[in-house]
Design a protein around this motif. Sequence first.
Motif, mmCIF file in Angstrom:
data_model
loop_
_atom_site.group_PDB
_atom_site.id
_atom_site.type_symbol
_atom_site.label_atom_id
_atom_site.label_comp_id
_atom_site.label_asym_id
_atom_site.label_seq_id
_atom_site.Cartn_x
_atom_site.Cartn_y
_atom_site.Cartn_z
ATOM 1 N N ILE A 169 39.308 34.390 33.491
ATOM 2 C CA ILE A 169 37.839 33.370 33.909
ATOM 3 C C ILE A 169 37.777 33.204 35.023
ATOM 4 C CG2 ILE A 169 37.961 32.289 31.510
ATOM 5 C CD1 ILE A 169 39.116 30.444 32.255
ATOM 6 N N LYS A 170 39.216 32.921 35.866
ATOM 7 C CA LYS A 170 39.609 32.649 37.185
ATOM 8 C C LYS A 170 38.906 33.552 38.051
ATOM 9 C CE LYS A 170 43.561 29.735 36.910
ATOM 10 N NZ LYS A 170 44.455 30.206 35.958
ATOM 11 N N GLN B 74 34.092 33.432 36.661
ATOM 12 C CA GLN B 74 33.616 32.766 36.785
ATOM 13 C C GLN B 74 33.122 31.582 37.910
ATOM 14 O OE1 GLN B 74 34.176 29.897 33.739
ATOM 15 N NE2 GLN B 74 33.743 31.215 31.491
ATOM 16 N N SER B 75 32.230 30.834 38.303
ATOM 17 C CA SER B 75 31.668 30.311 39.679
ATOM 18 C C SER B 75 32.947 28.924 39.572
ATOM 19 C CB SER B 75 30.114 30.271 38.811
ATOM 20 O OG SER B 75 29.926 29.149 38.417
ATOM 21 N N LYS B 76 32.881 28.695 40.906
ATOM 22 C CA LYS B 76 33.552 27.158 40.374
ATOM 23 C C LYS B 76 32.326 26.291 39.474
ATOM 24 C CE LYS B 76 34.798 25.771 44.813
ATOM 25 N NZ LYS B 76 34.656 25.008 45.617
ATOM 26 N N GLU B 77 31.474 26.035 39.016
ATOM 27 C CA GLU B 77 30.729 25.164 38.317
ATOM 28 C C GLU B 77 31.250 25.009 37.301
ATOM 29 O OE1 GLU B 77 28.838 26.751 40.736
ATOM 30 O OE2 GLU B 77 29.463 25.251 42.226
ATOM 31 N N GLN B 78 31.661 26.590 36.815
ATOM 32 C CA GLN B 78 31.971 26.900 35.648
ATOM 33 C C GLN B 78 33.835 26.910 35.192
ATOM 34 O OE1 GLN B 78 30.490 31.098 35.584
ATOM 35 N NE2 GLN B 78 29.320 30.875 33.950
ATOM 36 N N LEU B 79 33.825 26.634 36.488
ATOM 37 C CA LEU B 79 35.007 26.375 35.747
ATOM 38 C C LEU B 79 35.643 25.066 35.924
ATOM 39 C CD1 LEU B 79 37.091 29.236 38.161
ATOM 40 C CD2 LEU B 79 36.846 29.013 36.107
ATOM 41 N N ARG B 80 34.515 23.765 36.650
ATOM 42 C CA ARG B 80 35.116 22.760 37.082
ATOM 43 C C ARG B 80 35.883 21.875 35.662
ATOM 44 N NH1 ARG B 80 31.106 21.240 39.508
ATOM 45 N NH2 ARG B 80 31.859 21.688 41.962
#
Length: 121
Positions: free
Chosen positions: A22-23, A26-32
């Motif tokens: 996932i790191k 995925q995008s920063k927004e999805q990981l946040r």
Amino acid sequence: MVVAYWIGAGLLALFYLYSGGIKVAQSKEQLRPMMAWVDDVPMRLVRTIGTLELLGAIGLVLPPLIGIAPWLALAAAVGLVLLQIGGTALHLSRGEVKVIGLNIALLVTAAVTIWLATTWL
């Protein structure tokens, strides 16, 4: 010892395949929502950590499984311990003492896996 190694390595590999995947994907927004710390580090570093986690997961399982360079499993476990030390330090620097339980559990599991790997590899 061999069975114990495969249980520990298998659990670590599953966790790190998911976490690293996932790191990387995925995008920063999805990981946040899952990882608030992504706002404090460059995405390039998040992707690097994810790649290292994926490589560590593969390194725990593949070399001993195929019998080529099984010492790489030991190196992978050491690398995962170092990643968790860094993760724990990051959470402590952010004042997130309550969330380091998973880091500690992963660190201990990887450390036990190192010990198990040295007994039979």
